[in-house]
Scaffold this motif. Structure first.
Motif, PDB file in Angstrom:
ATOM      1  N   GLY A  45      -3.720   6.025  -2.244  1.00  0.00           N
ATOM      2  CA  GLY A  45      -3.445   4.681  -1.581  1.00  0.00           C
ATOM      3  C   GLY A  45      -2.980   5.275  -0.052  1.00  0.00           C
ATOM      4  O   GLY A  45      -3.035   4.497   0.791  1.00  0.00           O
ATOM      5  N   ARG A  50       5.089   3.008   3.899  1.00  0.00           N
ATOM      6  CA  ARG A  50       5.275   1.965   2.715  1.00  0.00           C
ATOM      7  C   ARG A  50       5.435   0.671   3.156  1.00  0.00           C
ATOM      8  O   ARG A  50       5.566   0.050   2.192  1.00  0.00           O
ATOM      9  CB  ARG A  50       6.232   2.778   1.880  1.00  0.00           C
ATOM     10  CG  ARG A  50       6.201   3.973   1.474  1.00  0.00           C
ATOM     11  CD  ARG A  50       6.011   4.258   0.024  1.00  0.00           C
ATOM     12  NE  ARG A  50       4.954   3.700  -0.707  1.00  0.00           N
ATOM     13  CZ  ARG A  50       3.841   3.956  -1.266  1.00  0.00           C
ATOM     14  NH1 ARG A  50       3.309   5.198  -1.081  1.00  0.00           N
ATOM     15  NH2 ARG A  50       2.733   3.425  -1.743  1.00  0.00           N
ATOM     16  N   ILE A  80      -9.988   5.397  -9.321  1.00  0.00           N
ATOM     17  CA  ILE A  80      -9.955   6.987  -9.752  1.00  0.00           C
ATOM     18  C   ILE A  80     -10.682   7.281 -11.114  1.00  0.00           C
ATOM     19  O   ILE A  80     -11.655   8.197 -11.323  1.00  0.00           O
ATOM     20  CB  ILE A  80      -8.588   7.746  -9.833  1.00  0.00           C
ATOM     21  CG1 ILE A  80      -7.698   7.411  -8.532  1.00  0.00           C
ATOM     22  CG2 ILE A  80      -8.674   9.131 -10.125  1.00  0.00           C
ATOM     23  CD1 ILE A  80      -8.368   7.831  -7.269  1.00  0.00           C
ATOM     24  N   ARG A  95     -13.082  -7.050  -4.915  1.00  0.00           N
ATOM     25  CA  ARG A  95     -14.084  -6.507  -3.904  1.00  0.00           C
ATOM     26  C   ARG A  95     -15.138  -6.124  -4.611  1.00  0.00           C
ATOM     27  O   ARG A  95     -15.390  -5.872  -5.865  1.00  0.00           O
ATOM     28  CB  ARG A  95     -13.452  -5.567  -3.127  1.00  0.00           C
ATOM     29  CG  ARG A  95     -12.955  -4.301  -4.077  1.00  0.00           C
ATOM     30  CD  ARG A  95     -12.538  -3.282  -3.118  1.00  0.00           C
ATOM     31  NE  ARG A  95     -11.915  -2.204  -3.917  1.00  0.00           N
ATOM     32  CZ  ARG A  95     -10.816  -1.604  -3.898  1.00  0.00           C
ATOM     33  NH1 ARG A  95      -9.844  -1.930  -3.130  1.00  0.00           N
ATOM     34  NH2 ARG A  95     -10.398  -0.609  -4.841  1.00  0.00           N
TER      35      ARG A  95
HETATM   36  O1   DC Z   1      -1.579   2.375  -4.222  1.00  0.00           O
HETATM   37  P1   DC Z   1      -1.163   1.563  -2.760  1.00  0.00           P
HETATM   38  O2   DC Z   1      -0.398   0.383  -2.925  1.00  0.00           O
HETATM   39  O3   DC Z   1      -0.448   2.720  -1.975  1.00  0.00           O
HETATM   40  O4   DC Z   1      -2.598   1.306  -2.051  1.00  0.00           O
HETATM   41  C1   DC Z   1      -2.773   0.635  -0.867  1.00  0.00           C
HETATM   42  C2   DC Z   1      -4.138  -0.168  -0.812  1.00  0.00           C
HETATM   43  O5   DC Z   1      -5.000   0.908  -0.699  1.00  0.00           O
HETATM   44  C3   DC Z   1      -4.604  -0.874  -2.039  1.00  0.00           C
HETATM   45  O6   DC Z   1      -4.283  -2.402  -2.085  1.00  0.00           O
HETATM   46  C4   DC Z   1      -5.918  -0.915  -2.040  1.00  0.00           C
HETATM   47  C5   DC Z   1      -6.197   0.328  -1.397  1.00  0.00           C
HETATM   48  N1   DC Z   1      -6.653   1.574  -2.360  1.00  0.00           N
HETATM   49  C6   DC Z   1      -8.085   1.394  -2.939  1.00  0.00           C
HETATM   50  O7   DC Z   1      -8.812   0.559  -2.646  1.00  0.00           O
HETATM   51  N2   DC Z   1      -8.394   2.611  -3.642  1.00  0.00           N
HETATM   52  C7   DC Z   1      -7.595   3.546  -3.954  1.00  0.00           C
HETATM   53  N3   DC Z   1      -8.022   4.710  -4.907  1.00  0.00           N
HETATM   54  C8   DC Z   1      -6.254   3.510  -3.545  1.00  0.00           C
HETATM   55  C9   DC Z   1      -5.700   2.495  -3.030  1.00  0.00           C
END
Ligand code: DC
Length: 218
Positions: A33, A76, A122, A182
């Motif tokens: 993220g 954050r 992931i 999405r």
């Molecule tokens: O985990 P986080 O809240 O820090 O992530 C922030 C944003 O990043 C989350 O709303 C969607 C995007 N994100 C994503 O699309 N794919 C990921 N592997 C990690 C985060």
């Protein structure tokens, strides 16, 4: 290399779990993220989020992204989080960041006996052959309360606390909707993921449950 994929909603406990597992097993850890947050943060700093082409601007930033920058900055804030979630819907940006995450794993294959990656895609996209996949979730009220606690604010009136909690819930609902719906790499559990609801669990209980699953199989 043992690969652990952790996906889940915001404030579900996935980040703390990933850190604890990496530290216990001495595995390398990547909070994916942060990549999206760093691109969002640079867009805000460079005042490029409201005009021009968000796709071109975010891809340009992503190509130059350095992993060292991720730990240096505080990424954050809610403003960064909501823009991160918005740009995470851009397929071209996801392609660039997917490659960065895969490169990160490959570069660490000979340095660590395992890796833990946490994020949204992931288990489904970045590490589809992970040895362990976990999908972590909790109710929206509990997740908002956790976020509020992290902020460590002292409120003079109970009403102020309630207002802030409601505002956090609303922001999280918008973010969940973007992440879940999405077209490309939506947040869904991989078919072979262990799905864990942490609404009535603390971080230590989650860590113990997941460690038991891992050690039962190793
Ligand atoms: O985990 P986080 O809240 O820090 O992530 C922030 C944003 O990043 C989350 O709303 C969607 C995007 N994100 C994503 O699309 N794919 C990921 N592997 C990690 C985060």
């Amino acid at each position: 290399m043992i690969k652990i994929a952790i996906d889940g909603t915001a404030a579900s406990g996935k980040g703390t779990l990933a850190k604890k597992l990496a530290s216990k097993y001495n595995f390398v850890h990547l909070d994916t993220g942060l990549l999206y947050r760093k691109v969002a943060s640079d867009l805000i700093d460079q005042k490029k989020m409201n005009y021009g082409n968000l796709e071109v601007n975010s891809c340009e930033i992503a190509k130059k992204l350095d992993f060292q920058d991720l730990i240096k900055e505080n990424l954050r804030s809610e403003e960064i989080a909501s823009l991160a979630s918005k740009i995470a819907t851009i397929p071209e940006l996801r392609k660039i960041l997917d490659n960065k995450q895969k490169t990160f794993v490959n570069e660490n294959i000979n340095k660590f006996s395992g890796c833990v990656l946490d994020g949204r895609d992931i288990g489904t996209k970045i590490l589809p052959n992970a040895d362990f996949k976990f999908f972590i979730d909790a109710s929206i009220e509990i997740r908002a309360k956790r976020r509020l606690l992290e902020k460590n604010i002292s409120f003079l009136h109970e009403n102020d606390e309630e207002c802030m909690l409601q505002s956090l819930i609303e922001k999280m609902i918008v973010r969940d909707r973007l992440d879940n719906n999405r077209l490309i790499s939506p947040l869904v559990p991989a078919e072979d993921a262990y799905v864990i609801d942490t609404s009535s669990m603390n971080a230590e209980q989650l860590f113990l449950e997941v460690s038991k699953i891992i050690e039962g199989k190793l």
